[in-house]
Design a protein around this motif. Structure first.
Motif, PDB file in Angstrom:
ATOM      1  N   ASP A  34     -33.807  90.589   5.413  1.00 54.42           N
ATOM      2  CA  ASP A  34     -34.253  90.153   6.738  1.00 54.42           C
ATOM      3  C   ASP A  34     -35.502  90.893   7.197  1.00 54.42           C
ATOM      4  OD1 ASP A  34     -32.229  88.291   6.948  1.00 54.42           O
ATOM      5  OD2 ASP A  34     -30.886  89.646   8.046  1.00 54.42           O
ATOM      6  N   THR A  35     -35.595  92.174   6.889  1.00 52.91           N
ATOM      7  CA  THR A  35     -36.771  92.938   7.321  1.00 52.91           C
ATOM      8  C   THR A  35     -38.047  92.405   6.669  1.00 52.91           C
ATOM      9  OG1 THR A  35     -36.300  94.581   5.613  1.00 52.91           O
ATOM     10  CG2 THR A  35     -35.524  95.075   7.833  1.00 52.91           C
ATOM     11  N   PHE A  36     -37.939  91.959   5.429  1.00 50.53           N
ATOM     12  CA  PHE A  36     -39.102  91.389   4.745  1.00 50.53           C
ATOM     13  C   PHE A  36     -39.479  90.053   5.369  1.00 50.53           C
ATOM     14  CE2 PHE A  36     -41.157  89.138   1.156  1.00 50.53           C
ATOM     15  CZ  PHE A  36     -42.222  89.992   0.978  1.00 50.53           C
ATOM     16  N   LEU A  37     -38.480  89.236   5.689  1.00 52.83           N
ATOM     17  CA  LEU A  37     -38.751  87.952   6.348  1.00 52.83           C
ATOM     18  C   LEU A  37     -39.393  88.166   7.720  1.00 52.83           C
ATOM     19  CD1 LEU A  37     -35.503  85.996   5.412  1.00 52.83           C
ATOM     20  CD2 LEU A  37     -37.799  85.685   4.476  1.00 52.83           C
ATOM     21  N   ASP A  38     -38.937  89.186   8.449  1.00 55.25           N
ATOM     22  CA  ASP A  38     -39.537  89.513   9.750  1.00 55.25           C
ATOM     23  C   ASP A  38     -41.007  89.901   9.594  1.00 55.25           C
ATOM     24  OD1 ASP A  38     -37.125  89.021  11.019  1.00 55.25           O
ATOM     25  OD2 ASP A  38     -36.557  91.137  11.139  1.00 55.25           O
ATOM     26  N   LEU A  39     -41.303  90.707   8.580  1.00 53.08           N
ATOM     27  CA  LEU A  39     -42.683  91.097   8.337  1.00 53.08           C
ATOM     28  C   LEU A  39     -43.563  89.891   8.008  1.00 53.08           C
ATOM     29  CD1 LEU A  39     -42.213  94.367   6.254  1.00 53.08           C
ATOM     30  CD2 LEU A  39     -43.158  94.183   8.552  1.00 53.08           C
ATOM     31  N   LEU A  40     -43.029  88.960   7.232  1.00 53.13           N
ATOM     32  CA  LEU A  40     -43.784  87.751   6.900  1.00 53.13           C
ATOM     33  C   LEU A  40     -44.061  86.906   8.146  1.00 53.13           C
ATOM     34  CD1 LEU A  40     -42.107  86.659   3.543  1.00 53.13           C
ATOM     35  CD2 LEU A  40     -44.380  87.640   3.863  1.00 53.13           C
ATOM     36  N   GLU A  41     -43.073  86.824   9.035  1.00 53.68           N
ATOM     37  CA  GLU A  41     -43.274  86.085  10.288  1.00 53.68           C
ATOM     38  C   GLU A  41     -44.347  86.748  11.145  1.00 53.68           C
ATOM     39  OE1 GLU A  41     -39.643  85.364  12.428  1.00 53.68           O
ATOM     40  OE2 GLU A  41     -38.651  84.592  10.635  1.00 53.68           O
TER      41      GLU A  41
END
Length: 54
Positions: A34-41
């Protein structure tokens, strides 16, 4: 590799390739954190804000 003439399952290169393929396949099945997806967003939003308006 195994289909090529002169290669054997006991060949070190064949064994390494097989293990690398298995590792890649296992990693490919892991969920994206999830933290990686947040960074991508956040990156997407920053890029959108930085684009010139036409």
């Amino acid at each position: 590799m195994a289909g090529r003439a002169g290669t054997r399952a006991s060949d070190p290169n064949t064994r390494i390739a097989s293990k690398l393929k298995a590792l890649y396949s296992a990693i490919e099945q892991e969920p994206i954190p999830d933290t990686f997806l947040d960074l991508l967003e956040k990156l997407d939003r920053a890029e959108q804000l930085g684009k010139p308006q036409s």
